[in-house]
Design a protein around this motif. Sequence first.
Motif, PDB file in Angstrom:
ATOM      1  N   TYR A  51      29.419 -16.492 -26.466  1.00 45.42           N
ATOM      2  CA  TYR A  51      29.216 -17.866 -26.908  1.00 45.42           C
ATOM      3  C   TYR A  51      27.747 -18.229 -26.752  1.00 45.42           C
ATOM      4  CZ  TYR A  51      34.269 -18.271 -26.959  1.00 45.42           C
ATOM      5  OH  TYR A  51      35.590 -18.087 -27.242  1.00 45.42           O
ATOM      6  N   SER A  53      24.642 -21.061 -27.405  1.00 46.08           N
ATOM      7  CA  SER A  53      24.344 -22.469 -27.597  1.00 46.08           C
ATOM      8  C   SER A  53      22.833 -22.657 -27.674  1.00 46.08           C
ATOM      9  CB  SER A  53      24.925 -23.283 -26.435  1.00 46.08           C
ATOM     10  OG  SER A  53      24.783 -24.656 -26.678  1.00 46.08           O
ATOM     11  N   ASP A  96      28.238 -22.290 -30.157  1.00 44.47           N
ATOM     12  CA  ASP A  96      28.888 -23.225 -29.247  1.00 44.47           C
ATOM     13  C   ASP A  96      27.981 -24.441 -29.099  1.00 44.47           C
ATOM     14  OD1 ASP A  96      30.860 -24.015 -27.438  1.00 44.47           O
ATOM     15  OD2 ASP A  96      29.761 -23.195 -25.730  1.00 44.47           O
TER      16      ASP A  96
END
Length: 116
Positions: A51, A53, A96
Amino acid sequence: MAGYRIDRVSEDIKREIIAVIRELKDPRVMDKMLTVVRVEVSSDASYAKVYISAMEGLDVAKEAVKGLKSATGYIRREVGKRLHLRKTPELSFVADDSIEHGMHIVKIMDDLRTED
């Protein structure tokens, strides 16, 4: 495999992916404030979901994921070489928005403090 081993392997993979991302020359990945939020490794350690970000928001994270998907082979090879795993998991990258969400929560809390 025991749960603690999977947790340890996922943290090791996370650490190495962060190091490899810093070395990438892809403009979609370079010069971005990217964070590997978490890595979920399957129970047999054959798959790992990573994930990603970004501080700038979900759109930047999605663009960076495109660059990371094109470099998946290189990243997987480097992780396998550095960790000496018997089976290096197949990596899949997911955008994410957890950093953006966290910054939004902090902003709300700051607004509440200024009202008091």
